[in-house]
Design an enzyme around this catalytic site. Sequence first.
Site: not given
Ligand SMILES: Nc1nc2c(c(=O)[nH]1)N=C([C@H](O)[C@H](O)COP(=O)(O)OP(=O)(O)OP(=O)(O)O)CN2
Length: 140
Positions: A14, A33, A39, A41, A79-80, A128
């Site tokens: 997404h 993102c 990218h 997940h 999925d995918h 996620e």
């Molecule tokens: N309220 C929301 N905030 C965020 C969402 C969401 O869906 N709702 N989504 C994202 C991004 O898509 C994604 O989750 C961010 O990934 P990432 O930065 O890799 O997250 P991690 O927790 O794995 O990374 P760390 O920084 O290592 O903890 C962002 N916000």
Amino acid sequence: MVHVCRKEHFNAAHKLWNPNWSEEKNKEVFGPCSNVNWHGHNFELIVTVKGLPDPETGFVVDLKELSRLIKTLVIDKVDHKNLNMDVDFMLGKMASCENLVMEFWKILEPAVNAIVPNGHLYKLTLYETPRNFVEYFGEG
Ligand SMILES: Nc1nc2c(c(=O)[nH]1)N=C([C@H](O)[C@H](O)COP(=O)(O)OP(=O)(O)OP(=O)(O)O)CN2
């Protein structure tokens, strides 16, 4: 009342992108993102049912049946897939966890409730990433 949970898994791509904003603002708000070329997940969806065990089976719900239902109604559709482009119920919506879990609820609630004679769908939890997750209890 007992809470019975089934975890399912899917991979999807997404991007978080508001088409009404400039590229700069999308980058500022959504960071990596908002990457133009997407990218991915590894999502985990946990479906929680609340109810009373059936006296003859000891089950609130047959977890095999619950799993089959989640896979058919939700997992097979995401999925995918590219959540922004391939998934009909996400078209025109921001592909955030919040919006995803609310759409999953709309699909799952009637179907899950139909296979739980003494209970109902109680909660959806969507991971996620291992550290980012949302919980949804329906609108009520
Ligand atoms: N309220 C929301 N905030 C965020 C969402 C969401 O869906 N709702 N989504 C994202 C991004 O898509 C994604 O989750 C961010 O990934 P990432 O930065 O890799 O997250 P991690 O927790 O794995 O990374 P760390 O920084 O290592 O903890 C962002 N916000």
